[in-house]
Design an enzyme around this catalytic site. Sequence first.
Site, short mmCIF file in Angstrom:
data_model
loop_
_atom_site.label_atom_id
_atom_site.label_comp_id
_atom_site.label_asym_id
_atom_site.label_seq_id
_atom_site.Cartn_x
_atom_site.Cartn_y
_atom_site.Cartn_z
N SER A 1 42.24 45.43 50.27
CA SER A 1 40.93 44.72 49.94
C SER A 1 39.75 45.26 50.50
O SER A 1 38.43 44.81 50.02
CB SER A 1 41.11 43.30 49.87
OG SER A 1 41.19 42.91 51.04
N GLU B 1 50.97 36.07 46.04
CA GLU B 1 49.44 35.83 45.47
C GLU B 1 49.44 35.58 44.03
O GLU B 1 50.14 36.13 43.11
CB GLU B 1 48.84 37.21 45.65
CG GLU B 1 47.43 37.35 45.20
CD GLU B 1 46.55 38.46 45.64
OE1 GLU B 1 47.04 39.31 46.32
OE2 GLU B 1 45.46 38.59 45.24
O1 KIV Z 1 44.43 43.44 50.81
C1 KIV Z 1 44.30 42.28 50.98
O2 KIV Z 1 43.37 41.63 51.42
C2 KIV Z 1 45.46 41.38 50.69
C3 KIV Z 1 45.82 40.13 50.85
C4 KIV Z 1 45.17 39.41 49.60
C5 KIV Z 1 47.07 39.37 50.73
O3 KIV Z 1 46.74 42.19 50.12
#
Ligand code: KIV
Length: 278
Positions: free
Chosen positions: A49, A185
């Site tokens: 992310s 999630e």
């Molecule tokens: O990439 C990320 O931030 C994630 C989390 C939301 C678990 O995979």
Amino acid sequence: MRPKVTVPAVRSSKRGRASPALVMLTAYDTPGARIADAAGVDMILVGDSLANNVLGLADTLQVDIGVMAHHVAAVGRASTRALVIGDMPWLSYHVSVEDTIRNAATLVRAGAQAVKLEGGRARVPMIEALLATEIPVMGHLGLTPQSVNAMGGYKVQAKDADAADELVEDAMAIAAAGCFAMVLEGVPDVVAARVTAEVDVPTIGIGAGAGCDGQVLVFHDLLGLGVGPVPKFVRRYADLASLAVEAVSTWADDVRSGAFPSDAETYHLPAEPGPGGH
Ligand code: KIV
């Protein structure tokens, strides 16, 4: 100082066994990791992310293993207690077992103590191969952002009985393959609670209700550093973006008015010796 969090310590932290809930936060750089570590989180996830939250990209499909390793290294240098988990980006664990191992090793050499990957039964051969090379694996099920195109958007998953059964099957398969924990999630709370009861490794929820063994949030969401609306599962504990804009605009005003820098913020030549050498 509290001891370093290890993979076996996380693996044995099911809440039903009287462990407190596990706390995981994303971080993408050294200052962020220092903050998370000083706050006492158990795990720091260098999530893909970072694409959306730090690099201004449209989705997590836009980052590759080199970019992830760069940020894992920055986080690894700052984390003294938290377990550092490096997210395997899209296509880094889909092509072949060999490719998967090499990519995971890149994250480990950059500073991760474990890796995370998205998906269920289809990932079992990769999970087993990683474990055979001594790389611990965290799973990730439900709303898996790398599947955004296949899912047709970021939508809550496992909303009907069949889909919930599939999710439970996936969770049991990746737990049996050896994942030490798994992220759940964007799934209804009852489904997450069912998975949590079925698997003997901790579940870490994000948008999955209070019934998981732990919770994870994105650094920028929790601290109010992002732009635009946040999903309903986010609780903002601060509004750092507003504070930062205020601080920078005060400095800009001071520069323009001549109030910055002051004499105390300025280097001077050594004082001239006075008459007679004083
Ligand atoms: O990439 C990320 O931030 C994630 C989390 C939301 C678990 O995979």
